[in-house]
Design a protein around this motif. Sequence first.
Motif, PDB file in Angstrom:
ATOM      1  N   ALA A 183       0.808  -1.218   0.000  1.00 34.87           N
ATOM      2  CA  ALA A 183       0.000   0.000   0.000  1.00 34.87           C
ATOM      3  C   ALA A 183       0.843   1.271   0.000  1.00 34.87           C
ATOM      4  O   ALA A 183       0.449   2.275  -0.620  1.00 34.87           O
ATOM      5  N   ALA A 216      -2.387   0.186  -5.155  1.00 40.09           N
ATOM      6  CA  ALA A 216      -1.992   0.695  -3.835  1.00 40.09           C
ATOM      7  C   ALA A 216      -3.193   1.270  -3.101  1.00 40.09           C
ATOM      8  O   ALA A 216      -3.345   1.070  -1.882  1.00 40.09           O
ATOM      9  N   PHE A 273      -5.191  -1.542  -1.607  1.00 40.23           N
ATOM     10  CA  PHE A 273      -4.582  -2.080  -0.391  1.00 40.23           C
ATOM     11  C   PHE A 273      -4.792  -1.132   0.796  1.00 40.23           C
ATOM     12  O   PHE A 273      -5.017  -1.576   1.927  1.00 40.23           O
ATOM     13  N   GLN A 274      -4.720   0.163   0.541  1.00 42.67           N
ATOM     14  CA  GLN A 274      -4.972   1.119   1.608  1.00 42.67           C
ATOM     15  C   GLN A 274      -6.403   1.009   2.118  1.00 42.67           C
ATOM     16  O   GLN A 274      -6.649   1.063   3.336  1.00 42.67           O
TER      17      GLN A 274
END
Length: 411
Positions: free
Chosen positions: A303, A313, A316-317
Amino acid sequence: MPISAPPSPGHTPVRADSPVRPAPVAAPPPAPRLRPADREVLWLYLLTRVAVWTTAYCTRWLFPASGDARVPAPVLAPFEHWDWGHFLNIARDGYFPEGPGEGDNREAFFPGLPLVLRAVHVLIPHWTVAGLLVSLVAGAVAAVALARIAELHLPGSRAGRRAALFLLVSPCAVFLAAGYSEALFLALALPAWLAARRQRWLLASVLAAGATTVRISGLFLAAALVVLFLTTPTTPPTRRDEGTSGKRDAAWLVLPGLPALLYFWYLYGRTGDPMAWKHAQERGWYRHFRAPWEAWSQTWHEAFDRTQATGYAAQFQADLLAMVLGLLLLGVLLVRRRWPEAVYLALTLWALGTSYWYMSVARSTLLWWPLWVGLAVWSVRRRWVAIAYLCLVAPLSTVLAITFMSGRWAG
């Protein structure tokens, strides 16, 4: 000698020595299947669907795949991305059209939605329209059921409508409108929970079995139903008089596990591996088992360490944030001793938080009905909660909907 009045027509005189029987009381009329509160929820649901379809129309024109496109994408193209292709392939061609060990790991998806999709396709020839129709109807059922569950916590309040609203405008709500499995799962799981809260264990078990055909999360729901059964006070006398015993009610709770066993048996017959669905997830989505701290560390690395494209990314965050939210919710449920809901959420978080990296945790929030009920109850007691929630999630919902509909989800 007094003269008695003649009896009225149709009246049978009562002897003085005969026992007096009370006059029969007329049974109350049956309650309507849809109450006014349910109709409000359905109107709210329809308005949010119009908003989703409007976003899809605009996305076709404003966010084409090519920057110099002169023609917008087809009308239904915004809903034909990602997992929809797997559900479509299963419904149309089955799990192993090219033989075991070949293909796109579609056996990772449970057969409930493809079976329903194939049945609807008999009447609706266009596959995408059939999938959207399934989600449309299932989403309406889920919204009403969620509202009724919330009303059990604060009867006579607006908690039910708030819970439905919070779900329908949540950041990942676009997946309830697409041909994905979330809407169908909720349409079975939430009525199952509602039936269990009313101690209708047979109905709850049958609906939970249906939910298990759609997602592995149905087994987590089954575990929560068992805990709810064990923590529910003794069956009232009226139920005992009807011949329903506690042992019989407990026996029904075996039903939700049967669809999963049948699917594993089918996979064993075709591949020799009853856990082929799990191994397909490992091959296609890196869902290898890892310790929870390792999964968190790997997700954090993807992330924030610039190893992924910005789209991935960002996903994932979002999954990291959703995991934190889930752990906080689990803590609240444990403090309040909501053991059944805590079991469901704990199993869900364990399944999502023990793979190589987090995936679809944000989407999974759609299935966390204690979250939406808790927010609704909180917003009734604190008016600012609803305003703060809507101001926060409205832009996120719009951005994520456009991201999905334009084909840019997860990079």
